[in-house]
Design a protein around this motif. Structure first.
Motif, PDB file in Angstrom:
ATOM      1  N   GLU A  84      46.770  -0.979 -78.947  1.00  0.00           N
ATOM      2  CA  GLU A  84      47.313   0.336 -79.256  1.00  0.00           C
ATOM      3  C   GLU A  84      46.584   1.283 -79.998  1.00  0.00           C
ATOM      4  O   GLU A  84      46.655   2.264 -79.705  1.00  0.00           O
ATOM      5  CB  GLU A  84      48.685  -0.476 -80.207  1.00  0.00           C
ATOM      6  CG  GLU A  84      49.431  -1.369 -79.405  1.00  0.00           C
ATOM      7  CD  GLU A  84      50.013  -0.848 -78.351  1.00  0.00           C
ATOM      8  OE1 GLU A  84      50.634   0.310 -78.180  1.00  0.00           O
ATOM      9  OE2 GLU A  84      50.044  -1.694 -77.208  1.00  0.00           O
ATOM     10  N   VAL A 101      49.470   0.152 -66.593  1.00  0.00           N
ATOM     11  CA  VAL A 101      50.614  -0.752 -67.203  1.00  0.00           C
ATOM     12  C   VAL A 101      50.655  -1.707 -66.233  1.00  0.00           C
ATOM     13  O   VAL A 101      50.369  -1.689 -64.966  1.00  0.00           O
ATOM     14  CB  VAL A 101      52.000   0.025 -66.722  1.00  0.00           C
ATOM     15  CG1 VAL A 101      53.145  -0.791 -67.284  1.00  0.00           C
ATOM     16  CG2 VAL A 101      51.996   1.421 -67.688  1.00  0.00           C
ATOM     17  N   MET A 103      52.509  -5.312 -65.417  1.00  0.00           N
ATOM     18  CA  MET A 103      53.584  -6.167 -65.593  1.00  0.00           C
ATOM     19  C   MET A 103      53.939  -7.323 -64.663  1.00  0.00           C
ATOM     20  O   MET A 103      53.367  -7.261 -63.520  1.00  0.00           O
ATOM     21  CB  MET A 103      54.919  -5.274 -65.361  1.00  0.00           C
ATOM     22  CG  MET A 103      56.339  -5.796 -65.550  1.00  0.00           C
ATOM     23  SD  MET A 103      57.688  -4.871 -65.446  1.00  0.00           S
ATOM     24  CE  MET A 103      57.975  -4.986 -63.698  1.00  0.00           C
ATOM     25  N   ASP A 147      50.982  -6.097 -70.275  1.00  0.00           N
ATOM     26  CA  ASP A 147      51.949  -5.288 -71.230  1.00  0.00           C
ATOM     27  C   ASP A 147      53.309  -5.873 -71.409  1.00  0.00           C
ATOM     28  O   ASP A 147      53.832  -5.709 -72.367  1.00  0.00           O
ATOM     29  CB  ASP A 147      51.903  -3.877 -70.586  1.00  0.00           C
ATOM     30  CG  ASP A 147      50.419  -3.041 -70.697  1.00  0.00           C
ATOM     31  OD1 ASP A 147      49.876  -3.097 -71.697  1.00  0.00           O
ATOM     32  OD2 ASP A 147      49.830  -2.860 -69.578  1.00  0.00           O
ATOM     33  N   LEU A 148      53.982  -6.107 -70.084  1.00  0.00           N
ATOM     34  CA  LEU A 148      55.209  -6.727 -70.128  1.00  0.00           C
ATOM     35  C   LEU A 148      55.640  -7.467 -68.860  1.00  0.00           C
ATOM     36  O   LEU A 148      54.673  -7.675 -68.126  1.00  0.00           O
ATOM     37  CB  LEU A 148      56.282  -5.400 -70.180  1.00  0.00           C
ATOM     38  CG  LEU A 148      56.426  -4.511 -69.198  1.00  0.00           C
ATOM     39  CD1 LEU A 148      57.904  -3.860 -69.337  1.00  0.00           C
ATOM     40  CD2 LEU A 148      55.168  -3.451 -68.938  1.00  0.00           C
ATOM     41  N   TYR A 288      58.140  -7.618 -74.140  1.00  0.00           N
ATOM     42  CA  TYR A 288      56.904  -7.027 -74.329  1.00  0.00           C
ATOM     43  C   TYR A 288      56.430  -7.700 -75.841  1.00  0.00           C
ATOM     44  O   TYR A 288      57.445  -8.016 -76.570  1.00  0.00           O
ATOM     45  CB  TYR A 288      56.850  -5.826 -74.186  1.00  0.00           C
ATOM     46  CG  TYR A 288      58.234  -5.037 -74.525  1.00  0.00           C
ATOM     47  CD1 TYR A 288      58.316  -4.615 -75.873  1.00  0.00           C
ATOM     48  CD2 TYR A 288      59.246  -4.720 -73.544  1.00  0.00           C
ATOM     49  CE1 TYR A 288      59.577  -3.623 -76.339  1.00  0.00           C
ATOM     50  CE2 TYR A 288      60.337  -4.144 -74.044  1.00  0.00           C
ATOM     51  CZ  TYR A 288      60.571  -3.712 -75.273  1.00  0.00           C
ATOM     52  OH  TYR A 288      61.622  -3.114 -75.586  1.00  0.00           O
ATOM     53  N   LEU A 294      55.235   1.196 -79.034  1.00  0.00           N
ATOM     54  CA  LEU A 294      54.691   1.197 -77.653  1.00  0.00           C
ATOM     55  C   LEU A 294      53.859   2.327 -77.033  1.00  0.00           C
ATOM     56  O   LEU A 294      54.239   3.648 -77.407  1.00  0.00           O
ATOM     57  CB  LEU A 294      55.874   0.818 -76.692  1.00  0.00           C
ATOM     58  CG  LEU A 294      56.585  -0.529 -76.824  1.00  0.00           C
ATOM     59  CD1 LEU A 294      57.865  -0.403 -75.945  1.00  0.00           C
ATOM     60  CD2 LEU A 294      55.657  -1.763 -76.240  1.00  0.00           C
ATOM     61  N   ARG A 297      52.666   5.324 -71.861  1.00  0.00           N
ATOM     62  CA  ARG A 297      52.788   4.530 -70.542  1.00  0.00           C
ATOM     63  C   ARG A 297      53.876   3.611 -70.290  1.00  0.00           C
ATOM     64  O   ARG A 297      54.449   3.442 -69.383  1.00  0.00           O
ATOM     65  CB  ARG A 297      51.561   4.364 -69.972  1.00  0.00           C
ATOM     66  CG  ARG A 297      50.800   3.155 -70.664  1.00  0.00           C
ATOM     67  CD  ARG A 297      49.364   2.931 -70.280  1.00  0.00           C
ATOM     68  NE  ARG A 297      48.848   1.838 -70.971  1.00  0.00           N
ATOM     69  CZ  ARG A 297      48.509   1.770 -72.032  1.00  0.00           C
ATOM     70  NH1 ARG A 297      48.281   2.622 -72.900  1.00  0.00           N
ATOM     71  NH2 ARG A 297      47.864   0.595 -72.565  1.00  0.00           N
ATOM     72  N   VAL A 298      53.533   2.582 -71.276  1.00  0.00           N
ATOM     73  CA  VAL A 298      54.644   1.322 -71.178  1.00  0.00           C
ATOM     74  C   VAL A 298      56.189   1.964 -71.443  1.00  0.00           C
ATOM     75  O   VAL A 298      56.968   1.549 -70.829  1.00  0.00           O
ATOM     76  CB  VAL A 298      54.179   0.305 -72.072  1.00  0.00           C
ATOM     77  CG1 VAL A 298      55.232  -0.911 -72.015  1.00  0.00           C
ATOM     78  CG2 VAL A 298      52.788  -0.175 -71.936  1.00  0.00           C
ATOM     79  N   ARG A 299      56.453   2.863 -72.202  1.00  0.00           N
ATOM     80  CA  ARG A 299      57.582   3.256 -72.697  1.00  0.00           C
ATOM     81  C   ARG A 299      58.356   3.928 -71.446  1.00  0.00           C
ATOM     82  O   ARG A 299      59.335   3.933 -71.023  1.00  0.00           O
ATOM     83  CB  ARG A 299      57.485   4.162 -73.923  1.00  0.00           C
ATOM     84  CG  ARG A 299      58.886   4.847 -74.133  1.00  0.00           C
ATOM     85  CD  ARG A 299      59.996   4.210 -74.451  1.00  0.00           C
ATOM     86  NE  ARG A 299      59.732   3.058 -75.469  1.00  0.00           N
ATOM     87  CZ  ARG A 299      60.576   1.961 -75.617  1.00  0.00           C
ATOM     88  NH1 ARG A 299      61.544   1.641 -74.893  1.00  0.00           N
ATOM     89  NH2 ARG A 299      60.474   1.117 -76.790  1.00  0.00           N
ATOM     90  N   TRP A 301      57.454   3.347 -68.273  1.00  0.00           N
ATOM     91  CA  TRP A 301      57.922   2.540 -67.195  1.00  0.00           C
ATOM     92  C   TRP A 301      59.217   1.779 -67.666  1.00  0.00           C
ATOM     93  O   TRP A 301      60.061   1.521 -66.566  1.00  0.00           O
ATOM     94  CB  TRP A 301      56.859   1.609 -67.083  1.00  0.00           C
ATOM     95  CG  TRP A 301      57.115   0.524 -65.945  1.00  0.00           C
ATOM     96  CD1 TRP A 301      56.756  -0.800 -66.192  1.00  0.00           C
ATOM     97  CD2 TRP A 301      57.184   0.489 -64.666  1.00  0.00           C
ATOM     98  NE1 TRP A 301      56.894  -1.377 -64.877  1.00  0.00           N
ATOM     99  CE2 TRP A 301      57.510  -0.853 -64.168  1.00  0.00           C
ATOM    100  CE3 TRP A 301      57.502   1.544 -63.740  1.00  0.00           C
ATOM    101  CZ2 TRP A 301      57.470  -1.095 -62.755  1.00  0.00           C
ATOM    102  CZ3 TRP A 301      57.901   1.506 -62.530  1.00  0.00           C
ATOM    103  CH2 TRP A 301      58.107   0.011 -62.086  1.00  0.00           C
TER     104      TRP A 301
END
Length: 312
Positions: A84, A101, A103, A147-148, A288, A294, A297-299, A301
């Motif tokens: 992070e 990202v 997933m 990431d998630l 996640y 976060l 980029r993750v937020r 998506w």
């Protein structure tokens, strides 16, 4: 513990977390590019600083002690936190999402619900790359650098943050031609006289469970289980749908797999007054690590998926 001592122990904590996640010193060493003896020394050094044993070592396996479990719960967050911090540089340009990202998503749901949403996301975020890890196994987000994950469950695992996307139901469906020839079941027990098309990954998949619509889940008088049989079994939902369209029998299908055929009338829902409960139904959750911040980029998506699901 003195401040300097805590800072000096950070690398050892990260290595300890890798050992636990990998399940052995040798596996962790391969992932880190170190020798097993170097990894073992770092864990031993951490145990010396903490003055507790973290791992019980045997010739066959490693076992966490009580203190080890408590330490691992904290140490496993170190690598995620480090990523992070490093991602701040990539996200610093006016908060623009950028980077990769990753997933994890189950095969059927990924193919039929998520894949179609990828082009619009990539078009809207030209500096973000996306990798779908399509697998039906449960991945370890920390150990596998994911990431998630998207999982279908009614009981999200502890230790992860989550956002529900949509309910995923299972339906029993057949073609009008099949029902015209064989009759329409009025009660789940009638399925025993029909050709059924189950998932078939284990014996439970051949015992279909139902709860009467409107009844409390688990109410004995409203729940029933029926053993089904048929000449065709497939652990792929699209294949089961195609088999039902070919009039081979009554199929157990995720709602998202059956939806288009139901709307077109080429499939008909069987036993609409009963809810078909399976191990593969529930709520689609985005899960996640519980980080306060976060990456952009993750937020992006997550927000894209939530918005797209809300429109369908």
């Amino acid at each position: 513990m003195r401040t300097n001592e805590a800072l000096d122990s950070l690398p050892d904590m990260a290595v300890f977390a890798r050992v636990v996640a990998a399940g052995s010193f040798s596996a962790a060493a391969r992932g880190l590019g170190l020798t097993p003896s170097a990894v073992s020394r770092q864990v031993a050094r951490l145990e010396s600083v903490l003055r507790v044993r973290l791992l019980e070592r045997t010739t066959r396996q490693l076992r966490l002690t009580e203190a080890g479990r408590a330490a691992y719960a904290r140490c496993e967050q170190l690598e995620s936190a480090a990523r992070e911090v490093l991602s701040l540089a990539g996200d610093a340009a006016a908060g623009t999402p950028r980077g990769l990202v990753r997933m994890s998503v189950a095969k059927a749901y990924g193919r039929q619900r998520i894949h179609a949403l990828v082009p619009s996301f990539l078009a809207a975020h030209p500096q973000v790359d996306l990798q779908l890890v399509v697998t039906d196994r449960t991945v370890d987000l920390f150990a596998e650098d994911i990431d998630l994950a998207l999982r279908i469950t009614d009981t999200p695992p502890p230790g992860l943050a989550g956002r529900p996307l949509e309910a995923v139901e299972h339906l029993v469906c057949a073609s009008p031609a099949y029902l015209a020839q064989r009759g329409t079941p009025e009660h789940p027990r009638d399925l025993a006289q029909h050709d059924c098309i189950p998932l078939g990954e284990d014996e439970r998949d051949r015992h279909w469970r139902f709860v009467q619509a409107g009844a409390a889940s688990g109410a004995a008088e409203a729940a029933t289980t029926v053993a089904v049989r048929g000449r065709y079994v497939a652990n792929h939902s699209e294949m089961r749908r195609e088999a039902a369209l070919a009039h081979l029998g009554i199929a157990s299908l995720p709602g998202f797999t059956a939806r288009a055929a139901l709307e077109a009338g080429t499939l008909v829902r069987v036993l609409p007054g009963w809810r078909h409960t399976t191990d593969y139904s529930g709520t689609a959750w985005l899960l996640y690590p519980p980080n306060r911040f976060l990456p952009a980029r993750v937020r992006a998506w997550i927000d894209h998926l939530a918005a797209a699901m809300a429109m369908h």
